[in-house]
Design an enzyme around this catalytic site. Structure first.
Site, PDB file in Angstrom:
ATOM      1  N   MET A 229      78.284  29.274 -13.627  1.00  9.17           N
ATOM      2  CA  MET A 229      77.366  28.466 -12.825  1.00  9.17           C
ATOM      3  C   MET A 229      77.156  27.123 -13.516  1.00  9.17           C
ATOM      4  O   MET A 229      76.728  27.062 -14.666  1.00  9.17           O
ATOM      5  CB  MET A 229      76.010  29.178 -12.668  1.00  9.17           C
ATOM      6  CG  MET A 229      76.024  30.415 -11.795  1.00  9.17           C
ATOM      7  SD  MET A 229      76.766  30.186 -10.160  1.00  9.17           S
ATOM      8  CE  MET A 229      75.740  28.890  -9.457  1.00  9.17           C
TER       9      MET A 229
ATOM     10  N   MET B 189      73.940  36.864  -5.684  1.00  7.30           N
ATOM     11  CA  MET B 189      72.793  36.435  -6.496  1.00  7.30           C
ATOM     12  C   MET B 189      71.639  37.347  -6.120  1.00  7.30           C
ATOM     13  O   MET B 189      70.667  36.932  -5.479  1.00  7.30           O
ATOM     14  CB  MET B 189      72.493  34.960  -6.209  1.00  7.30           C
ATOM     15  CG  MET B 189      73.500  34.021  -6.846  1.00  7.30           C
ATOM     16  SD  MET B 189      73.531  32.399  -6.075  1.00  7.30           S
ATOM     17  CE  MET B 189      74.674  32.729  -4.746  1.00  7.30           C
TER      18      MET B 189
ATOM     19  N   MET C  76      71.983  35.616  -1.419  1.00  6.25           N
ATOM     20  CA  MET C  76      70.744  35.445  -2.212  1.00  6.25           C
ATOM     21  C   MET C  76      69.647  36.332  -1.647  1.00  6.25           C
ATOM     22  O   MET C  76      69.498  36.436  -0.431  1.00  6.25           O
ATOM     23  CB  MET C  76      70.291  33.991  -2.128  1.00  6.25           C
ATOM     24  CG  MET C  76      71.334  32.996  -2.562  1.00  6.25           C
ATOM     25  SD  MET C  76      70.724  31.328  -2.328  1.00  6.25           S
ATOM     26  CE  MET C  76      72.164  30.390  -2.840  1.00  6.25           C
TER      27      MET C  76
ATOM     28  N   ASP D 256      77.823  32.958  -0.490  1.00  4.04           N
ATOM     29  CA  ASP D 256      76.689  33.083  -1.410  1.00  4.04           C
ATOM     30  C   ASP D 256      75.609  33.988  -0.841  1.00  4.04           C
ATOM     31  O   ASP D 256      74.980  33.654   0.168  1.00  4.04           O
ATOM     32  CB  ASP D 256      76.081  31.699  -1.656  1.00  4.04           C
ATOM     33  CG  ASP D 256      76.985  30.845  -2.530  1.00  4.04           C
ATOM     34  OD1 ASP D 256      77.325  31.290  -3.637  1.00  4.04           O
ATOM     35  OD2 ASP D 256      77.355  29.740  -2.090  1.00  4.04           O
TER      36      ASP D 256
ATOM     37  N   HIS E 203      79.805  36.002  -3.782  1.00  2.00           N
ATOM     38  CA  HIS E 203      79.002  35.761  -4.989  1.00  2.00           C
ATOM     39  C   HIS E 203      77.603  36.316  -4.759  1.00  2.00           C
ATOM     40  O   HIS E 203      76.842  35.769  -3.963  1.00  2.00           O
ATOM     41  CB  HIS E 203      78.984  34.237  -5.235  1.00  2.00           C
ATOM     42  CG  HIS E 203      78.098  33.787  -6.344  1.00  2.00           C
ATOM     43  ND1 HIS E 203      77.711  32.459  -6.475  1.00  2.00           N
ATOM     44  CD2 HIS E 203      77.524  34.454  -7.380  1.00  2.00           C
ATOM     45  CE1 HIS E 203      76.945  32.330  -7.544  1.00  2.00           C
ATOM     46  NE2 HIS E 203      76.804  33.523  -8.106  1.00  2.00           N
TER      47      HIS E 203
ATOM     48  N   HIS F 299      83.998  30.899  -0.001  1.00  4.10           N
ATOM     49  CA  HIS F 299      82.988  31.321  -0.975  1.00  4.10           C
ATOM     50  C   HIS F 299      81.698  31.645  -0.217  1.00  4.10           C
ATOM     51  O   HIS F 299      81.175  30.826   0.542  1.00  4.10           O
ATOM     52  CB  HIS F 299      82.750  30.212  -2.003  1.00  4.10           C
ATOM     53  CG  HIS F 299      81.811  30.599  -3.106  1.00  4.10           C
ATOM     54  ND1 HIS F 299      82.197  31.379  -4.170  1.00  4.10           N
ATOM     55  CD2 HIS F 299      80.504  30.326  -3.298  1.00  4.10           C
ATOM     56  CE1 HIS F 299      81.166  31.563  -4.981  1.00  4.10           C
ATOM     57  NE2 HIS F 299      80.104  30.940  -4.469  1.00  4.10           N
TER      58      HIS F 299
ATOM     59  N   ASP G  77      81.028  26.861 -10.226  1.00  3.92           N
ATOM     60  CA  ASP G  77      80.224  26.822  -8.995  1.00  3.92           C
ATOM     61  C   ASP G  77      78.971  25.978  -9.191  1.00  3.92           C
ATOM     62  O   ASP G  77      78.114  26.309 -10.004  1.00  3.92           O
ATOM     63  CB  ASP G  77      79.833  28.278  -8.653  1.00  3.92           C
ATOM     64  CG  ASP G  77      79.126  28.413  -7.310  1.00  3.92           C
ATOM     65  OD1 ASP G  77      78.980  27.408  -6.590  1.00  3.92           O
ATOM     66  OD2 ASP G  77      78.719  29.552  -6.999  1.00  3.92           O
TER      67      ASP G  77
ATOM     68  N   SER H 211      82.042  26.515  -0.138  1.00  2.00           N
ATOM     69  CA  SER H 211      80.894  27.417  -0.051  1.00  2.00           C
ATOM     70  C   SER H 211      80.271  27.326   1.333  1.00  2.00           C
ATOM     71  O   SER H 211      79.767  26.281   1.741  1.00  2.00           O
ATOM     72  CB  SER H 211      79.846  27.041  -1.103  1.00  2.00           C
ATOM     73  OG  SER H 211      78.648  27.726  -0.795  1.00  2.00           O
TER      74      SER H 211
HETATM   75  C1  DX5 Z   1      74.420  27.987  -5.672  1.00  2.00           C
HETATM   76  C2  DX5 Z   1      75.604  28.621  -5.008  1.00  2.00           C
HETATM   77  C3  DX5 Z   1      76.720  27.688  -4.792  1.00  2.00           C
HETATM   78  C4  DX5 Z   1      76.396  26.537  -3.884  1.00  2.00           C
HETATM   79  C5  DX5 Z   1      77.223  25.359  -4.338  1.00  2.00           C
HETATM   80  O1  DX5 Z   1      73.480  28.927  -5.970  1.00  2.00           O
HETATM   81  O2  DX5 Z   1      76.101  29.695  -5.773  1.00  2.00           O
HETATM   82  O3  DX5 Z   1      77.903  28.342  -4.355  1.00  2.00           O
HETATM   83  O4  DX5 Z   1      76.643  26.806  -2.531  1.00  2.00           O
HETATM   84  O5  DX5 Z   1      76.827  24.257  -3.621  1.00  2.00           O
HETATM   85  P1  DX5 Z   1      77.127  22.769  -4.076  1.00  2.00           P
HETATM   86  O6  DX5 Z   1      78.610  22.624  -4.134  1.00  2.00           O
HETATM   87  O7  DX5 Z   1      76.472  21.968  -3.000  1.00  2.00           O
HETATM   88  O8  DX5 Z   1      76.487  22.575  -5.438  1.00  2.00           O
HETATM   89 ZN    ZN Z   2      78.199  30.556  -5.288  1.00  2.00          ZN
END
Ligand code: DX5
Ligand code: ZN
Length: 219
Positions: A137, A68, A37, A35, A66, A33, A175, A8
């Site tokens: 998740m 969010m 947000m 993320d 991904h 990956h 994840d 990630s």
């Molecule tokens: C959390 C993200 C994850 C995050 C995982 O909201 O979707 O992808 O980056 O990070 P670790 O592996 O540190 O839990």
């Molecule tokens: Zn993620």
């Protein structure tokens, strides 16, 4: 199918993004990956299109994005344009999930749905055959570096059963809080793709850490 490791980029060094991207390119990792947000669906803001575009330009592996965010439908085309190969939306953010999934596919991307820790697998019964991927998740989305929620194993087992019973081709991704301590057990209960942020990027030798994770799930 061989198991997939997806570092990630949320945990990468944003001041040195290029070197972390090259590290992933030259490692045994399979996907990037990414993320996204929005500060509304989750209480944090990460990065948007210009940063993703910059990563895609250098990345030589599958871009696993991904979302969010609320109202993901508004941006499906934009994510295609900045290089997403797989686009995953949250079940909890989509009122017309079936339509959203068809739209992602019509743009030529693989379509995924993610479930928050409190959302039961049963909500996927009528959509599972349309999905390429389900992202479970194992922490509450919004931040890296949180502890793995143990109830995840039960959910993966239920999801695996649902996929088999429905003759779905969906793969299972997990994840949040993935480490060398839980990855083997996750693999055994049916996970195909593993996201790892902090465990990879905060380690002394991220390339070796990726190899270690890959080995643990290759048996
Ligand atoms: C959390 C993200 C994850 C995050 C995982 O909201 O979707 O992808 O980056 O990070 P670790 O592996 O540190 O839990
Ligand atoms: Zn993620």
């Amino acid at each position: 199918m061989s198991k997939i490791i997806a570092p990630s980029m949320l945990a990468a060094d944003f001041g040195n993004l290029q070197s972390d991207i090259e590290m992933v390119n030259n490692s045994e990792a399979d996907w990037f990956h990414i993320d996204v947000m929005d500060g509304v669906f989750v209480p944090n803001i990460s990065f948007g299109m210009p940063v993703i575009k910059a990563i895609t330009k250098l990345a030589k592996k599958t871009m696993d994005v991904h979302l969010m965010i609320v109202e993901p439908d508004r941006y499906i085309k934009d994510f295609k344009n900045v290089g997403a190969d797989i686009l995953t939306v949250h079940y909890e953010a989509c009122t017309h999930l079936h339509k959203t999934i068809q739209e992602i596919k019509s743009q030529g991307m693989k379509a995924g749905v993610s479930l928050n820790p409190h959302t039961p697998i049963s909500v996927l019964e009528d959509i599972i055959r349309d999905l390429d991927l389900v992202l479970i998740m194992s922490v509450n989305p919004g931040f890296g570096g949180q502890s793995f929620i143990e109830n995840t194993y039960k959910k993966i087992t239920q999801l695996k059963t649902l996929i088999e019973q429905s003759n779905s081709n969906a793969i299972i991704e997990v994840d949040g809080g993935v480490t060398d301590k839980n990855i083997e057990k996750l693999s055994k209960v049916g996970v195909d793709a593993f996201v790892a942020g902090s465990f990879v990027f905060k380690s002394k030798n991220p390339t070796e850490t990726i190899s270690t994770l890959k080995k643990l799930v290759s048996n």
